[in-house]
Motif scaffolding. Structure first.
Motif, short mmCIF file in Angstrom:
data_model
loop_
_atom_site.label_atom_id
_atom_site.label_comp_id
_atom_site.label_asym_id
_atom_site.label_seq_id
_atom_site.Cartn_x
_atom_site.Cartn_y
_atom_site.Cartn_z
N ASN A 40 -13.10 -5.12 3.23
CA ASN A 40 -11.84 -5.41 3.91
C ASN A 40 -10.69 -5.45 2.89
O ASN A 40 -9.85 -6.36 2.92
CB ASN A 40 -11.91 -6.73 4.68
N ALA A 41 -10.71 -4.47 2.01
CA ALA A 41 -9.75 -4.43 0.90
C ALA A 41 -8.64 -3.41 1.14
O ALA A 41 -8.05 -2.91 0.18
CB ALA A 41 -10.48 -4.13 -0.40
N GLY A 42 -8.35 -3.11 2.40
CA GLY A 42 -7.31 -2.15 2.70
C GLY A 42 -5.96 -2.54 2.15
O GLY A 42 -5.19 -1.68 1.69
N ALA A 43 -5.66 -3.84 2.15
CA ALA A 43 -4.36 -4.30 1.64
C ALA A 43 -4.26 -4.06 0.14
O ALA A 43 -3.20 -3.67 -0.36
CB ALA A 43 -4.18 -5.79 1.96
N ALA A 44 -5.35 -4.27 -0.58
CA ALA A 44 -5.35 -4.03 -2.02
C ALA A 44 -5.18 -2.54 -2.31
O ALA A 44 -4.48 -2.14 -3.25
CB ALA A 44 -6.63 -4.56 -2.65
N ALA A 45 -5.84 -1.70 -1.51
CA ALA A 45 -5.71 -0.25 -1.69
C ALA A 45 -4.27 0.20 -1.42
O ALA A 45 -3.72 1.04 -2.14
CB ALA A 45 -6.68 0.48 -0.78
N ALA A 46 -3.66 -0.38 -0.39
CA ALA A 46 -2.27 -0.03 -0.07
C ALA A 46 -1.34 -0.47 -1.19
O ALA A 46 -0.38 0.23 -1.54
CB ALA A 46 -1.86 -0.69 1.25
N ALA A 47 -1.63 -1.63 -1.79
CA ALA A 47 -0.81 -2.11 -2.90
C ALA A 47 -0.95 -1.18 -4.10
O ALA A 47 0.03 -0.88 -4.79
CB ALA A 47 -1.22 -3.53 -3.29
N ALA A 48 -2.17 -0.69 -4.35
CA ALA A 48 -2.40 0.23 -5.46
C ALA A 48 -1.63 1.54 -5.26
O ALA A 48 -1.14 2.14 -6.22
CB ALA A 48 -3.89 0.51 -5.62
N ALA A 157 5.09 -2.36 -9.74
CA ALA A 157 4.24 -2.53 -8.56
C ALA A 157 4.76 -1.74 -7.36
O ALA A 157 4.04 -1.57 -6.37
CB ALA A 157 4.12 -4.00 -8.21
N THR A 158 5.98 -1.28 -7.44
CA THR A 158 6.56 -0.49 -6.34
C THR A 158 7.16 0.79 -6.90
O THR A 158 7.36 0.93 -8.11
CB THR A 158 7.66 -1.29 -5.62
N GLY A 159 7.42 1.72 -6.00
CA GLY A 159 8.03 2.98 -6.41
C GLY A 159 7.09 4.16 -6.31
O GLY A 159 7.51 5.31 -6.40
N GLY A 160 5.79 3.88 -6.13
CA GLY A 160 4.81 4.96 -5.99
C GLY A 160 4.53 5.27 -4.53
O GLY A 160 4.89 4.52 -3.63
N SER A 161 3.88 6.39 -4.30
CA SER A 161 3.52 6.77 -2.92
C SER A 161 2.24 7.60 -2.95
O SER A 161 2.18 8.72 -2.44
CB SER A 161 4.65 7.56 -2.26
N ALA A 162 1.20 7.04 -3.58
CA ALA A 162 -0.05 7.77 -3.72
C ALA A 162 -0.81 7.83 -2.40
O ALA A 162 -0.70 6.93 -1.55
CB ALA A 162 -0.92 7.10 -4.79
N ALA A 163 -1.60 8.88 -2.25
CA ALA A 163 -2.47 8.99 -1.08
C ALA A 163 -3.69 8.08 -1.28
O ALA A 163 -4.16 7.91 -2.39
CB ALA A 163 -2.93 10.43 -0.90
N VAL A 164 -4.18 7.51 -0.18
CA VAL A 164 -5.38 6.68 -0.22
C VAL A 164 -6.53 7.47 0.39
O VAL A 164 -6.46 7.90 1.53
CB VAL A 164 -5.18 5.36 0.55
#
Length: 310
Positions: A40-48, A157-164
């Protein structure tokens, strides 16, 4: 050439050490991918995915990855390792638990505690408690590296837009099972992430004096509490407060060393702090050699006076 970063997280957010490790990965060259393995680590992946410089986030989600067991995490890294030239881990308890397993199973040498990326195959790391810096060149096809996070600025921590991208979770090996954990609760900042640290040494004399003298100062400054190995061994402070070569490596904006002589073991853990303030009645104490500001005084009178002034 792509570089893989093993993310340390709590399933809801990234730990700060991951951002420092991403900075080191960017210096290696090539696209930086981040592996978020958890449950249930979707939030961490989104942060990455939001971290500046990250090209792709690989998200493996399964119940067996919930508690960051080293065996499960190592298996997850190994499943994708062949696609990378470098695999970087933060040199934290969690990272140092996984990295050696990965290096051994890949049959490569691990580069530990890297403090600088000279080039894609050359790195610097401290030896002899930080008194010398070794420059290490690796000819391994896959370079497994633990990163001393205090040596690198955190990536934005912000400014990126990587695909998950979702990964199939590797089945548990069954060699270890999570039973439970006892985690100390504290309202203070985590020691390795704190911007201000107040540390005490053996000169405080007892656990009662340690708390009586240092706690009000830490409260005034909004600081984390740390301790020298001597203070921990004497029972004045818990093990997880220990700063030094055999404790935690820290580099806060402000480090206040109270009653700490400055043994080499301790200096190795805090000498990269931005500003170091030392309070000690021994004018010959080695701590003064690294301090930006030194006060030769009895700590039992100097610290209360400092608190009053603050």
């Amino acid at each position: 050439m792509s570089v893989l970063v093993f993310a340390e997280h709590d399933n809801a957010s990234l730990k700060g050490a991951t951002l420092n490790t991403i900075t080191a990965a960017l210096a290696c060259g090539g696209d930086v991918h981040v592996l978020v393995a958890g449950h249930n680590a979707g939030a961490a992946a989104a942060a990455a995915a939001q971290v500046a410089g990250v090209a792709k986030v690989l998200h493996a989600d399964a119940a067996g990855l919930d508690h960051a067991l080293a065996e499960s995490n190592a298996a997850q890294v190994l499943a994708i390792a062949k696609g990378y030239s470098h695999i970087l881990f933060p040199a934290t308890a969690a990272g140092k638990n996984v990295a050696p397993r990965v290096a051994a199973l890949l049959d490569v040498g691990q580069i530990s505690d890297a403090t600088k990326v000279v080039s894609a195959d050359t790195f610097e790391r401290p030896i002899y408690a930080g008194n010398a810096i070794a420059t290490v060149q690796s000819a391994d096809a896959i370079k497994v590296i633990t990163v001393r996070t205090t040596a690198f600025d955190p990536a934005a921590a912000t400014g990126g837009s990587a695909a998950v991208e979702s990964l199939a979770a590797v089945a548990e090996g069954g060699t270890s099972t999570y039973i439970g954990s006892e985690i100390a609760k504290s309202d203070r900042p985590e020691l390795t992430a704190a911007k201000i640290i107040v540390s005490g040494g053996r000169a405080l004399g007892s656990s009662e004096k340690f708390n009586e003298v240092l706690t009000p100062l830490a409260d005034k400054l909004g600081a984390a509490l740390g301790a020298s190995r001597a203070a921990v061994d004497a029972g004045y402070a818990p093990n997880d407060w220990q700063v030094g070569q055999t404790g935690k490596i820290v580099a806060p904006q402000l480090y206040v060393a109270v009653g700490i002589s400055g043994a080499i073991q301790h200096l190795a853990g805090m000498k990269d702090s931005k500003v170091i303030v030392a309070i000690n009645k021994d004018a010959e104490a080695p701590i003064f050699s690294v301090a930006d500001y030194g006060l030769e005084a009895d700590l039992f009178s100097a610290v209360p006076e400092l608190i009053e002034k603050l």
